[in-house]
Scaffold this active site. Structure first.
Site, PDB file in Angstrom:
ATOM      1  N   ASN A  37       0.918  -1.127   0.033  1.00 35.71           N
ATOM      2  CA  ASN A  37       0.141   0.001  -0.061  1.00 35.71           C
ATOM      3  C   ASN A  37       1.026   1.290   0.045  1.00 35.71           C
ATOM      4  OD1 ASN A  37      -2.432  -1.135   0.113  1.00 35.71           O
ATOM      5  ND2 ASN A  37      -2.569  -1.152   2.267  1.00 35.71           N
ATOM      6  N   GLY A  72      -4.207   2.371  15.262  1.00 31.95           N
ATOM      7  CA  GLY A  72      -3.605   1.633  13.861  1.00 31.95           C
ATOM      8  C   GLY A  72      -3.695   2.607  13.026  1.00 31.95           C
ATOM      9  N   ASP A  85      -5.307  -5.427   2.822  1.00 27.67           N
ATOM     10  CA  ASP A  85      -6.530  -6.328   3.017  1.00 27.67           C
ATOM     11  C   ASP A  85      -6.267  -7.782   2.578  1.00 27.67           C
ATOM     12  OD1 ASP A  85      -7.738  -4.148   4.502  1.00 27.67           O
ATOM     13  OD2 ASP A  85      -8.298  -3.073   2.729  1.00 27.67           O
ATOM     14  N   LYS A 124      11.120 -16.862  -8.715  1.00 30.00           N
ATOM     15  CA  LYS A 124      10.613 -15.762  -9.510  1.00 30.00           C
ATOM     16  C   LYS A 124       9.514 -16.283 -10.718  1.00 30.00           C
ATOM     17  CE  LYS A 124      12.163 -11.833 -11.933  1.00 30.00           C
ATOM     18  NZ  LYS A 124      13.168 -11.170 -12.679  1.00 30.00           N
ATOM     19  N   ASP A 141      -8.195  -8.364  10.074  1.00 31.48           N
ATOM     20  CA  ASP A 141      -8.445  -6.825  10.345  1.00 31.48           C
ATOM     21  C   ASP A 141      -7.670  -6.724  11.719  1.00 31.48           C
ATOM     22  OD1 ASP A 141      -9.081  -4.522  11.447  1.00 31.48           O
ATOM     23  OD2 ASP A 141     -10.504  -4.295   9.333  1.00 31.48           O
ATOM     24  N   ILE A 142      -6.579  -6.174  11.974  1.00 34.06           N
ATOM     25  CA  ILE A 142      -5.875  -6.016  13.294  1.00 34.06           C
ATOM     26  C   ILE A 142      -6.630  -5.232  14.179  1.00 34.06           C
ATOM     27  CG2 ILE A 142      -4.017  -5.176  14.324  1.00 34.06           C
ATOM     28  CD1 ILE A 142      -2.401  -5.707  11.613  1.00 34.06           C
ATOM     29  N   PHE A 188      -7.386   5.003  12.002  1.00 31.50           N
ATOM     30  CA  PHE A 188      -7.159   5.892  10.778  1.00 31.50           C
ATOM     31  C   PHE A 188      -7.705   5.435   9.561  1.00 31.50           C
ATOM     32  CE2 PHE A 188      -4.282   9.297  11.326  1.00 31.50           C
ATOM     33  CZ  PHE A 188      -3.892   9.247  12.595  1.00 31.50           C
ATOM     34  N   LYS A 217     -17.229   2.943   8.800  1.00 28.85           N
ATOM     35  CA  LYS A 217     -16.156   2.346   9.306  1.00 28.85           C
ATOM     36  C   LYS A 217     -16.138   2.419  10.850  1.00 28.85           C
ATOM     37  CE  LYS A 217     -12.657   2.328   6.359  1.00 28.85           C
ATOM     38  NZ  LYS A 217     -11.675   2.662   5.405  1.00 28.85           N
ATOM     39  N   LYS A 257     -16.407  -1.349  12.991  1.00 27.90           N
ATOM     40  CA  LYS A 257     -15.130  -1.679  14.021  1.00 27.90           C
ATOM     41  C   LYS A 257     -15.423  -1.381  15.353  1.00 27.90           C
ATOM     42  CE  LYS A 257     -11.766  -1.585   9.944  1.00 27.90           C
ATOM     43  NZ  LYS A 257     -10.606  -1.591   9.695  1.00 27.90           N
TER      44      LYS A 257
HETATM   45  N1  CTP Z   1      -6.613  -2.128   9.626  1.00 23.48           N
HETATM   46  C1  CTP Z   1      -6.265  -2.974  10.334  1.00 23.48           C
HETATM   47  N2  CTP Z   1      -6.045  -4.352   9.739  1.00 23.48           N
HETATM   48  C2  CTP Z   1      -6.217  -4.393   8.463  1.00 23.48           C
HETATM   49  C3  CTP Z   1      -6.987  -3.415   7.746  1.00 23.48           C
HETATM   50  C4  CTP Z   1      -6.907  -2.037   8.344  1.00 23.48           C
HETATM   51  O1  CTP Z   1      -5.820  -2.826  11.547  1.00 23.48           O
HETATM   52  N3  CTP Z   1      -6.111  -5.696   7.958  1.00 23.48           N
HETATM   53  C5  CTP Z   1      -6.806  -0.763  10.214  1.00 23.48           C
HETATM   54  C6  CTP Z   1      -5.979   0.506   9.731  1.00 23.48           C
HETATM   55  O2  CTP Z   1      -4.705   0.501  10.443  1.00 23.48           O
HETATM   56  C7  CTP Z   1      -6.891   1.633  10.118  1.00 23.48           C
HETATM   57  C8  CTP Z   1      -8.206   1.046   9.936  1.00 23.48           C
HETATM   58  O3  CTP Z   1      -7.994  -0.233   9.941  1.00 23.48           O
HETATM   59  O4  CTP Z   1      -6.588   2.020  11.424  1.00 23.48           O
HETATM   60  C9  CTP Z   1      -9.023   1.492   8.577  1.00 23.48           C
HETATM   61  O5  CTP Z   1      -8.173   1.136   7.472  1.00 23.48           O
HETATM   62  P1  CTP Z   1      -8.670   1.254   5.977  1.00 23.48           P
HETATM   63  O6  CTP Z   1      -7.686   0.693   4.910  1.00 23.48           O
HETATM   64  O7  CTP Z   1      -9.180   2.789   5.803  1.00 23.48           O
HETATM   65  O8  CTP Z   1     -10.141   0.479   6.095  1.00 23.48           O
HETATM   66  P2  CTP Z   1     -10.461  -0.892   5.766  1.00 23.48           P
HETATM   67  O9  CTP Z   1     -10.782  -1.481   7.141  1.00 23.48           O
HETATM   68  O10 CTP Z   1      -9.411  -1.745   4.999  1.00 23.48           O
HETATM   69  O11 CTP Z   1     -11.531  -0.827   4.732  1.00 23.48           O
HETATM   70  P3  CTP Z   1     -11.726  -0.418   3.020  1.00 23.48           P
HETATM   71  O12 CTP Z   1     -10.511  -0.888   2.739  1.00 23.48           O
HETATM   72  O13 CTP Z   1     -12.799  -1.025   2.648  1.00 23.48           O
HETATM   73  O14 CTP Z   1     -11.692   1.338   3.191  1.00 23.48           O
END
Ligand code: CTP
Length: 408
Positions: A220, A283, A289, A299, A317-318, A334, A348, A352
């Site tokens: 990312n 976070g 994801d 490779k 999702d942590i 965040f 969101k 969560k």
């Molecule tokens: N986050 C996490 N673990 C994941 C994905 C996201 O802990 N596997 C946490 C990020 O650190 C952040 C929050 O979830 O604090 C939101 O992340 P974001 O990427 O905006 O949202 P997602 O939950 O992944 O949803 P989407 O990608 O559909 O917007």
């Protein structure tokens, strides 16, 4: 030939401790930087330090006596207690694993450890050691103990080590140490904003990297700047901060324990392993994801495939999972959104079950030094003005601290 300590108190004075380690050679450069800034330094060396750099070098650079012996102080008025009296700080750089262990035990069996024990001023240490020594639970126990005793940690950094390995344990550069000391000791605001004193704060920052094959992967866009700035601000506010960092090129913030990870799964493991003692989790990481379902051992060759289907599996999702495992932790999310910030952010936050979510315009924030965010909480949407990420981090830490205090 040795100069006497002047009776007129200099404007700024540091007791500069050097313990044994290859990084001791950098002490010469650090001494030079301080002297150039008209900061008086009284150098104290352990016996091991003298094997790596000579007292003569440090004497020539500091222009002052160099102290080594607990029992044989050249000037009787300068005993181990008097030397640190009136000093603005004791800074030990490098601080070896052995020195940290002695410090944690409150030993006073050589001049430097006795001075540290008898001090009235802040103590800052810049660890330098091999990665395994740094990661060893014994060292980490000592570090936690010293942090809770109020000792400031400058680094260590990650990178190439003198032993030929690469990893955590490298001493910060002399420039970074000098700048850090300046900020901690002579910047007026860190004491006033100690709103998270003694709290255990866990922060994720940067991207994760999900391997496809040995040379390719999915990641990312995230520079890590915001998460690192928050970690530094939380430490300045008095928290014990652990920063779980994805692959980024950012220096380790002052007084922060850094754990480097690569993948989303590594990051999840590192967070869950530390969840129990955590008060606040922030976070900030841009966690992938999805991760490739299979990682190729070799490779992937372009000429063998015209079309590539990549099977992906969802990662944990942590932030969400942490809430299920340890509901006592105050979780802050965040969200990077590219549209409908308020609506998507609030959805969101509810999904969560977060007391607080910070949202920003994703494209604008990447890699920039400033950022404009809004806070979403039970009372609605609170937009903050655009500001430097370092300033914003301090504001957000205050906002988090206030909500954390009010949570019950
Ligand atoms: N986050 C996490 N673990 C994941 C994905 C996201 O802990 N596997 C946490 C990020 O650190 C952040 C929050 O979830 O604090 C939101 O992340 P974001 O990427 O905006 O949202 P997602 O939950 O992944 O949803 P989407 O990608 O559909 O917007």
């Amino acid at each position: 030939m040795m100069m006497q300590v002047s009776s007129a108190a200099p404007a700024k004075r540091i007791v500069f401790g050097i313990s044994g380690g290859i990084a001791a050679y950098k002490a010469a450069e650090l001494a030079r930087l301080w002297v150039k800034k008209a900061i008086t330094i009284d150098v104290v060396m352990t016996a091991a330090a003298c094997r790596f750099i000579t007292p003569l070098t440090m004497h020539a650079l500091s222009g002052r006596p160099v102290w080594q012996d607990l029992w044989h102080a050249p000037d009787s008025s300068m005993n181990h207690i008097a030397l640190s009296r009136g000093a603005d700080a004791i800074v030990v750089a490098p601080a070896s694993a052995n020195f940290l262990a002695r410090l944690a035990q409150g030993r006073a069996d050589d001049l430097l450890s006795a001075l540290c024990l008898a001090r009235e001023c802040p103590l800052l240490v810049a660890p330098a050691m091999n990665t395994q020594m740094w990661r060893n639970p014994a060292t980490q126990r000592n570090v936690s103990l010293l942090r809770s005793d109020g000792v400031f940690f400058l680094g260590p950094d990650s990178g190439e080590l003198a032993c030929g390995e690469t990893g955590e344990g490298r001493m910060l550069t002399p420039e970074n140490i000098a700048a850090a000391v300046e900020r901690i000791i002579w910047s007026p605001d860190h004491e006033k904003s100690a709103t998270l004193k003694g709290r255990n704060v866990l922060i994720t920052a940067g991207p994760t990297f999900e391997a496809i094959d040995p040379v390719r992967g999915l990641t990312n866009r995230s520079s890590g700047k915001m998460g690192f700035a928050l970690a530094e601000a939380a430490a300045l506010a008095g928290a014990n901060v652990t920063l779980i960092a994805g692959p980024v090129h950012q220096p380790t913030p002052l007084n922060v324990m850094r754990v480097n990870v690569i993948s989303a799964s590594d990051m999840a493991d590192a967070v869950f392993a530390r969840a129990k003692g955590t008060d606040i989790f922030i976070g900030v990481a841009a966690v992938a994801d999805y991760t490739p379902t299979h990682v190729a051992d070799h490779k992937l060759k372009k000429n063998e495939i015209n079309h590539l289907d990549l099977a992906l599996t969802a990662t944990v999702d942590i932030l969400d999972e942490l809430g299920r495992r340890t509901p006592h932790v105050f979780r802050v999310g965040f969200a990077a959104e590219t549209q409908n910030i308020r609506q998507f952010g609030e959805e969101k936050r509810r999904r969560k079950q977060l007391p607080m979510l910070i949202v920003n315009q994703a494209q604008e924030a990447f890699g920039a030094d400033d950022n404009e965010v809004a806070i979403l909480d039970d009372h609605g949407f609170h937009a903050l003005p655009r500001m430097a990420k370092t300033t914003l981090a301090k504001c957000l830490i205050q906002e988090i601290a206030q909500r954390f205090e009010q949570k019950d």
